[in-house]
Write a protein that holds these residues in place. Structure first.
Motif, PDB file in Angstrom:
ATOM      1  N   TYR A  24      -7.777   9.080   8.689  1.00  0.00           N
ATOM      2  CA  TYR A  24      -6.922   9.597   7.624  1.00  0.00           C
ATOM      3  C   TYR A  24      -5.762   8.642   7.350  1.00  0.00           C
ATOM      4  CZ  TYR A  24      -4.060  12.672   4.776  1.00  0.00           C
ATOM      5  OH  TYR A  24      -3.308  13.199   3.747  1.00  0.00           O
ATOM      6  N   GLY A  25      -5.210   8.043   8.403  1.00  0.00           N
ATOM      7  CA  GLY A  25      -4.138   7.064   8.229  1.00  0.00           C
ATOM      8  C   GLY A  25      -4.600   5.872   7.407  1.00  0.00           C
ATOM      9  N   VAL A  26      -5.823   5.413   7.663  1.00  0.00           N
ATOM     10  CA  VAL A  26      -6.378   4.293   6.896  1.00  0.00           C
ATOM     11  C   VAL A  26      -6.531   4.701   5.436  1.00  0.00           C
ATOM     12  CG1 VAL A  26      -8.379   2.779   6.580  1.00  0.00           C
ATOM     13  CG2 VAL A  26      -7.537   3.256   8.890  1.00  0.00           C
ATOM     14  N   LEU A  27      -7.064   5.906   5.181  1.00  0.00           N
ATOM     15  CA  LEU A  27      -7.233   6.374   3.799  1.00  0.00           C
ATOM     16  C   LEU A  27      -5.896   6.374   3.056  1.00  0.00           C
ATOM     17  CD1 LEU A  27      -9.636   9.439   4.236  1.00  0.00           C
ATOM     18  CD2 LEU A  27     -10.197   7.191   3.299  1.00  0.00           C
ATOM     19  N   GLU A  28      -4.871   6.894   3.698  1.00  0.00           N
ATOM     20  CA  GLU A  28      -3.542   6.960   3.077  1.00  0.00           C
ATOM     21  C   GLU A  28      -2.952   5.560   2.876  1.00  0.00           C
ATOM     22  OE1 GLU A  28      -1.695   9.716   1.862  1.00  0.00           O
ATOM     23  OE2 GLU A  28      -3.769  10.426   1.936  1.00  0.00           O
ATOM     24  N   ASP A  29      -3.132   4.697   3.860  1.00  0.00           N
ATOM     25  CA  ASP A  29      -2.597   3.338   3.774  1.00  0.00           C
ATOM     26  C   ASP A  29      -3.276   2.565   2.648  1.00  0.00           C
ATOM     27  OD1 ASP A  29      -0.775   1.425   4.562  1.00  0.00           O
ATOM     28  OD2 ASP A  29      -1.812   0.901   6.414  1.00  0.00           O
ATOM     29  N   VAL A  30      -4.595   2.687   2.530  1.00  0.00           N
ATOM     30  CA  VAL A  30      -5.324   2.013   1.450  1.00  0.00           C
ATOM     31  C   VAL A  30      -4.799   2.499   0.102  1.00  0.00           C
ATOM     32  CG1 VAL A  30      -7.584   1.884   0.299  1.00  0.00           C
ATOM     33  CG2 VAL A  30      -7.389   1.414   2.753  1.00  0.00           C
ATOM     34  N   ARG A  31      -4.584   3.797  -0.027  1.00  0.00           N
ATOM     35  CA  ARG A  31      -4.050   4.345  -1.282  1.00  0.00           C
ATOM     36  C   ARG A  31      -2.679   3.727  -1.584  1.00  0.00           C
ATOM     37  NH1 ARG A  31      -4.422   9.657  -0.255  1.00  0.00           N
ATOM     38  NH2 ARG A  31      -6.559   9.617  -0.960  1.00  0.00           N
ATOM     39  N   GLY A  32      -1.837   3.614  -0.559  1.00  0.00           N
ATOM     40  CA  GLY A  32      -0.510   3.039  -0.758  1.00  0.00           C
ATOM     41  C   GLY A  32      -0.547   1.550  -1.077  1.00  0.00           C
ATOM     42  N   ILE A  33      -1.339   0.808  -0.331  1.00  0.00           N
ATOM     43  CA  ILE A  33      -1.440  -0.642  -0.557  1.00  0.00           C
ATOM     44  C   ILE A  33      -1.916  -0.926  -1.973  1.00  0.00           C
ATOM     45  CG2 ILE A  33      -2.720  -2.737   0.082  1.00  0.00           C
ATOM     46  CD1 ILE A  33      -2.858  -1.502   2.962  1.00  0.00           C
ATOM     47  N   SER A  34      -2.869  -0.126  -2.452  1.00  0.00           N
ATOM     48  CA  SER A  34      -3.448  -0.348  -3.783  1.00  0.00           C
ATOM     49  C   SER A  34      -2.653   0.349  -4.883  1.00  0.00           C
ATOM     50  CB  SER A  34      -4.897   0.133  -3.812  1.00  0.00           C
ATOM     51  OG  SER A  34      -4.960   1.546  -3.740  1.00  0.00           O
ATOM     52  N   GLU A  35      -1.516   0.934  -4.530  1.00  0.00           N
ATOM     53  CA  GLU A  35      -0.667   1.658  -5.479  1.00  0.00           C
ATOM     54  C   GLU A  35      -1.456   2.746  -6.207  1.00  0.00           C
ATOM     55  OE1 GLU A  35       0.996  -1.596  -7.769  1.00  0.00           O
ATOM     56  OE2 GLU A  35       2.568  -1.879  -6.264  1.00  0.00           O
ATOM     57  N   GLY A  36      -2.323   3.424  -5.451  1.00  0.00           N
ATOM     58  CA  GLY A  36      -3.075   4.551  -5.984  1.00  0.00           C
ATOM     59  C   GLY A  36      -4.354   4.207  -6.726  1.00  0.00           C
ATOM     60  N   ARG A  37      -4.667   2.927  -6.876  1.00  0.00           N
ATOM     61  CA  ARG A  37      -5.884   2.529  -7.597  1.00  0.00           C
ATOM     62  C   ARG A  37      -7.145   2.821  -6.812  1.00  0.00           C
ATOM     63  NH1 ARG A  37      -7.330  -1.961  -7.821  1.00  0.00           N
ATOM     64  NH2 ARG A  37      -5.926  -2.932  -6.370  1.00  0.00           N
ATOM     65  N   VAL A  38      -7.070   2.697  -5.476  1.00  0.00           N
ATOM     66  CA  VAL A  38      -8.253   2.877  -4.636  1.00  0.00           C
ATOM     67  C   VAL A  38      -8.071   4.120  -3.778  1.00  0.00           C
ATOM     68  CG1 VAL A  38      -9.700   1.862  -2.837  1.00  0.00           C
ATOM     69  CG2 VAL A  38      -8.695   0.395  -4.606  1.00  0.00           C
TER      70      VAL A  38
END
Length: 115
Positions: A24-38
């Motif tokens: 879940y942390g990875v999912l949230e981090d990916v969302r943040g890194i991609s500024e919500g695009r991914v």
């Protein structure tokens, strides 16, 4: 020459580059890194993590039980960090070439665009 990383793979490795994380942390981090695009789905994330484990790019750091459920933490390996670094260099080279050509054709890049 290694094949380019797909964006979800690149972002997952990026999420794990700083510290081990659970899914879940990875999912949230990916969302943040991609500024919500991914926005990865859990099934996609775990399929990519399984592939990255098989390739030796990530490994299980630890497991713990939280509210009667297994929580598995993943970390990037030395090989994974090197693969991510190689991809950063490749992307930077491509962005630099594209930026130069755009500037030469009179296109003004927005703030934060590659130099």
């Amino acid at each position: 020459m290694t094949e380019a990383l797909r964006e979800p793979t690149f972002l997952i490795l990026t999420a794990l580059a700083e510290q081990p994380q659970h899914g879940y942390g990875v999912l949230e981090d990916v969302r943040g890194i991609s500024e919500g695009r991914v926005n990865l789905r859990a099934g996609t994330l775990y399929a990519v993590l399984d592939r990255l484990r098989a390739e030796g790019l990530v490994e299980v750091d630890r497991e713990e039980i939280v509210q009667s459920r297994l929580r598995r933490y993943y970390r990037i390996t030395g090989l994974g960090a090197q693969r991510l670094a190689d991809e950063v260099v490749r992307l930077r080279r491509n962005a630099t070439a594209a930026s130069a050509r755009l500037r030469n054709s009179g296109v003004v890049l927005p703030e934060g665009g590659a130099a």
